[in-house]
Design a protein around this motif. Structure first.
Motif, PDB file in Angstrom:
ATOM      1  N   PRO A 180      -5.140   1.741  -0.276  1.00 17.65           N
ATOM      2  CA  PRO A 180      -5.323   0.757   0.796  1.00 17.65           C
ATOM      3  C   PRO A 180      -5.632  -0.643   0.254  1.00 17.65           C
ATOM      4  N   ASN A 218      -8.033   3.482   6.113  1.00 20.95           N
ATOM      5  CA  ASN A 218      -7.279   2.959   7.251  1.00 20.95           C
ATOM      6  C   ASN A 218      -7.343   3.919   8.432  1.00 20.95           C
ATOM      7  N   GLU A 250       0.834  -1.200   0.000  1.00 17.97           N
ATOM      8  CA  GLU A 250       0.000   0.000   0.000  1.00 17.97           C
ATOM      9  C   GLU A 250       0.870   1.252   0.000  1.00 17.97           C
ATOM     10  N   HIS A 268      -9.449  -9.143  10.698  1.00 19.37           N
ATOM     11  CA  HIS A 268      -8.648  -8.462   9.680  1.00 19.37           C
ATOM     12  C   HIS A 268      -8.424  -9.476   8.553  1.00 19.37           C
TER      13      HIS A 268
END
Ligand code: URA
Length: 169
Positions: A34, A61, A28, A139
């Motif tokens: 992102p 983010n 990134e 995540h």
């Protein structure tokens, strides 16, 4: 500082569904977007299973710069970037927010419980003046290391897409 560039949010500027990750990683940082690395592929795949693409949603983010040595963002870095999230929220006015992973749940909701307890849970909260349905998911990187998380991750993403009224099927 060590970062190549600031990585701001990407996706549909009209989206009411916002995904919030932790911080840019190496890919990134290099590409300026992102979730474009391996974790991003997991997210893209879950979005596809839910019938949308990353262009239909907004992805950002908690912090906008890659922390050195891939460490977790510190509290002062999260606070320093909070004004960026606030301005993204005031522009997008999201109704559904998906918090990707434990440090995002901690940073935004001050949630300390384990991801086994938190994944898939939902609460209604006010974030930067906006009432939102906030979902907590694993995540996507946690799906790379623990394949058992994939089904739960995909399910949470699908629920978020539905809650935002974006599902096409
Ligand atoms: N992990 C994150 O939390 N955010 C990214 O953008 C990429 C990986």
């Amino acid at each position: 500082m060590g970062r190549t560039q600031v990585v701001t949010g990407t996706g549909a500027q009209s989206s009411r569904l916002v995904f919030i990750g932790e911080a840019p990683g190496r890919d990134e940082d290099l590409q300026g977007e992102p979730f474009v690395g391996r974790a991003g592929m997991v997210l893209n795949s879950a979005l596809a299973s839910a019938g949308v693409t990353r262009d239909d949603v907004y992805i950002t983010n908690l912090v906008k710069c890659r922390p050195p040595d891939n460490r977790k963002p510190r509290k002062d870095e999260v606070s320093a970037c909070s004004m960026h999230l606030e301005s993204e929220f005031s522009h997008l006015r999201p109704s559904v927010v998906c918090l990707l992973g434990q440090s995002v749940a901690k940073g935004i909701l001050d949630e300390d419980r384990s991801m086994a307890e938190l994944a898939g849970t939902e609460r209604t909260v006010t974030l930067w003046g906006h009432d939102v349905r906030a979902f907590i998911s694993y995540h996507p990187a946690a799906c790379l290391y623990t394949r058992e998380n994939v089904d739960k991750f995909d399910e949470t993403i699908r629920i978020c897409v539905e809650a935002a009224g974006l599902s096409r099927r």
